[in-house]
Scaffold this motif. Structure first.
Motif, PDB file in Angstrom:
ATOM      1  N   HIS A  64      49.174 -29.573 -18.711  1.00 41.14           N
ATOM      2  CA  HIS A  64      48.791 -28.380 -17.957  1.00 41.14           C
ATOM      3  C   HIS A  64      48.802 -27.116 -18.821  1.00 41.14           C
ATOM      4  CE1 HIS A  64      48.942 -30.457 -14.063  1.00 41.14           C
ATOM      5  NE2 HIS A  64      49.989 -31.087 -14.553  1.00 41.14           N
ATOM      6  N   GLY A  65      49.302 -27.228 -20.048  1.00 40.44           N
ATOM      7  CA  GLY A  65      49.429 -26.071 -20.912  1.00 40.44           C
ATOM      8  C   GLY A  65      50.793 -26.041 -21.562  1.00 40.44           C
TER       9      GLY A  65
ATOM     10  N   ASP B 203      44.740 -18.242 -17.479  1.00 39.79           N
ATOM     11  CA  ASP B 203      43.501 -18.794 -16.933  1.00 39.79           C
ATOM     12  C   ASP B 203      43.790 -19.591 -15.666  1.00 39.79           C
ATOM     13  OD1 ASP B 203      44.354 -21.384 -17.683  1.00 39.79           O
ATOM     14  OD2 ASP B 203      43.310 -21.268 -19.603  1.00 39.79           O
ATOM     15  N   ASP B 204      42.740 -20.058 -15.012  1.00 43.00           N
ATOM     16  CA  ASP B 204      42.896 -20.707 -13.712  1.00 43.00           C
ATOM     17  C   ASP B 204      43.775 -21.945 -13.779  1.00 43.00           C
ATOM     18  OD1 ASP B 204      41.313 -18.794 -12.538  1.00 43.00           O
ATOM     19  OD2 ASP B 204      39.490 -20.010 -12.522  1.00 43.00           O
ATOM     20  N   ASP B 205      43.615 -22.753 -14.837  1.00 45.66           N
ATOM     21  CA  ASP B 205      44.411 -23.978 -14.957  1.00 45.66           C
ATOM     22  C   ASP B 205      45.892 -23.660 -15.106  1.00 45.66           C
ATOM     23  OD1 ASP B 205      42.165 -25.538 -14.723  1.00 45.66           O
ATOM     24  OD2 ASP B 205      41.904 -25.818 -16.886  1.00 45.66           O
ATOM     25  N   VAL B 206      46.195 -22.635 -15.871  1.00 47.01           N
ATOM     26  CA  VAL B 206      47.588 -22.225 -16.065  1.00 47.01           C
ATOM     27  C   VAL B 206      48.185 -21.743 -14.746  1.00 47.01           C
ATOM     28  CG1 VAL B 206      49.030 -20.392 -17.055  1.00 47.01           C
ATOM     29  CG2 VAL B 206      47.502 -21.720 -18.525  1.00 47.01           C
ATOM     30  N   LEU B 207      47.463 -20.879 -14.038  1.00 46.94           N
ATOM     31  CA  LEU B 207      48.008 -20.306 -12.806  1.00 46.94           C
ATOM     32  C   LEU B 207      48.080 -21.336 -11.679  1.00 46.94           C
ATOM     33  CD1 LEU B 207      46.434 -16.729 -12.779  1.00 46.94           C
ATOM     34  CD2 LEU B 207      48.647 -17.482 -13.660  1.00 46.94           C
ATOM     35  N   ALA B 208      47.376 -22.450 -11.816  1.00 52.12           N
ATOM     36  CA  ALA B 208      47.512 -23.533 -10.856  1.00 52.12           C
ATOM     37  C   ALA B 208      48.778 -24.343 -11.109  1.00 52.12           C
ATOM     38  CB  ALA B 208      46.297 -24.449 -10.917  1.00 52.12           C
ATOM     39  N   ALA B 209      49.371 -24.171 -12.298  1.00 54.05           N
ATOM     40  CA  ALA B 209      50.538 -24.969 -12.684  1.00 54.05           C
ATOM     41  C   ALA B 209      51.834 -24.179 -12.696  1.00 54.05           C
ATOM     42  CB  ALA B 209      50.299 -25.587 -14.068  1.00 54.05           C
ATOM     43  N   GLY B 210      51.764 -22.862 -12.563  1.00 50.22           N
ATOM     44  CA  GLY B 210      52.985 -22.047 -12.598  1.00 50.22           C
ATOM     45  C   GLY B 210      52.646 -20.584 -12.768  1.00 50.22           C
TER      46      GLY B 210
ATOM     47  N   LEU C 213      53.667 -10.942 -16.621  1.00 48.89           N
ATOM     48  CA  LEU C 213      53.422 -12.229 -15.992  1.00 48.89           C
ATOM     49  C   LEU C 213      52.464 -12.078 -14.813  1.00 48.89           C
ATOM     50  CD1 LEU C 213      57.107 -13.559 -15.748  1.00 48.89           C
ATOM     51  CD2 LEU C 213      55.562 -13.557 -17.715  1.00 48.89           C
ATOM     52  N   ALA C 214      51.740 -13.163 -14.530  1.00 50.46           N
ATOM     53  CA  ALA C 214      50.846 -13.218 -13.378  1.00 50.46           C
ATOM     54  C   ALA C 214      51.112 -14.500 -12.612  1.00 50.46           C
ATOM     55  CB  ALA C 214      49.385 -13.169 -13.823  1.00 50.46           C
ATOM     56  N   GLY C 215      50.870 -14.452 -11.303  1.00 46.52           N
ATOM     57  CA  GLY C 215      51.039 -15.645 -10.484  1.00 46.52           C
ATOM     58  C   GLY C 215      50.299 -15.508  -9.173  1.00 46.52           C
ATOM     59  N   HIS C 216      49.993 -16.649  -8.562  1.00 45.25           N
ATOM     60  CA  HIS C 216      49.301 -16.653  -7.275  1.00 45.25           C
ATOM     61  C   HIS C 216      50.233 -16.195  -6.156  1.00 45.25           C
ATOM     62  CE1 HIS C 216      45.411 -18.358  -8.202  1.00 45.25           C
ATOM     63  NE2 HIS C 216      45.969 -19.313  -8.922  1.00 45.25           N
ATOM     64  N   ARG C 217      49.630 -15.543  -5.167  1.00 42.23           N
ATOM     65  CA  ARG C 217      50.367 -15.180  -3.965  1.00 42.23           C
ATOM     66  C   ARG C 217      50.026 -16.099  -2.801  1.00 42.23           C
ATOM     67  NH1 ARG C 217      50.244  -9.775  -0.595  1.00 42.23           N
ATOM     68  NH2 ARG C 217      52.040 -10.265   0.711  1.00 42.23           N
ATOM     69  N   VAL C 218      48.895 -16.757  -2.893  1.00 40.92           N
ATOM     70  CA  VAL C 218      48.499 -17.755  -1.899  1.00 40.92           C
ATOM     71  C   VAL C 218      47.762 -18.851  -2.662  1.00 40.92           C
ATOM     72  CG1 VAL C 218      46.282 -16.705  -1.319  1.00 40.92           C
ATOM     73  CG2 VAL C 218      47.466 -18.082   0.394  1.00 40.92           C
TER      74      VAL C 218
END
Length: 208
Positions: free
Chosen positions: A54-55, A79-86, A104-109
């Motif tokens: 995943h990275g 990138d999208d793959d990274v943010l899908a994993a953590g 740092l960046a991360g998804h909220r939903v």
């Protein structure tokens, strides 16, 4: 009708399916990193970074306000793959503990929702970053919903962020080892970002 069902299935997958998958990925990557750090190999990259499918996992992030079991892998890049994993680290910024802006960046939903509860963060809350050798404790200077900016507002990623509008920014007393958390401002599509700033308060040798 078929199109409606397909759309509903897609939305359901995005909201719930991706989070179920990402939750499993989070746990697996955290376990992989800890095993590598505790093993003879100590991680396959600089400072114990661990290469995965995943990275590159460079740290584990814990935010006590989000619960005792909150542990999210930190990967290099956003990138999208990274943010899908953590959580992802903006690689132009500082690494954990370094002088500069550790951003740092991360998804909220969707995709595990690691920063879903960002608005609940308050000044004084801790963000604990565990690497192979060190555990860094950052303390927030601003709350999780104190600052909303367009996604184009790159000043929040600067080594010394200065708000061009004269609003929320790291206080002068924060020092030169900063933390920035970023996520979507709303739970659904938005071009705005919530931003919280903090500073490094302490570090200690990781003991296991």
């Amino acid at each position: 009708m078929v199109a409606g069902l397909a759309l509903g299935a897609y939305v359901g997958w995005q909201l719930w399916g991706t989070t179920i998958v990402s939750d499993r990925t989070h746990r697996a990557l955290v376990d992989d990193a800890r095993r590598a750090w505790e093993g003879d190999e100590g991680g396959s990259g600089p400072a114990g970074a661990v290469s995965t499918s995943h990275g590159t996992v460079s740290a584990i992030v814990r935010i006590p306000r989000f619960g005792d079991d909150y542990a999210i892998p930190l990967l290099e890049g956003t990138d999208d793959d990274v943010l899908a994993a953590g959580l992802g680290r903006f690689t132009d910024g500082a690494a954990p503990g370094q002088v500069g802006n550790f951003a740092l960046a991360g998804h909220r939903v969707t995709h595990g929702e690691p920063l879903r509860d960002m608005p609940s963060l308050r000044p004084g809350d801790e963000v604990v970053v565990e690497t192979r050798a060190w555990t860094y404790t950052y303390v927030l200077d601003t709350g999780g919903d104190d600052l909303t900016v367009p996604f184009t507002s790159t000043w929040v990623l600067d080594a010394e962020p200065v708000n061009p509008d004269g609003g929320v920014q790291p206080p002068a007393a924060a020092g030169d080892r900063l933390l920035t958390l970023t996520t979507c401002a709303e739970l659904f599509h938005t071009d705005d970002r919530l931003v919280a700033f903090g500073h490094l308060a302490s570090r200690e040798r990781r003991t296991g």
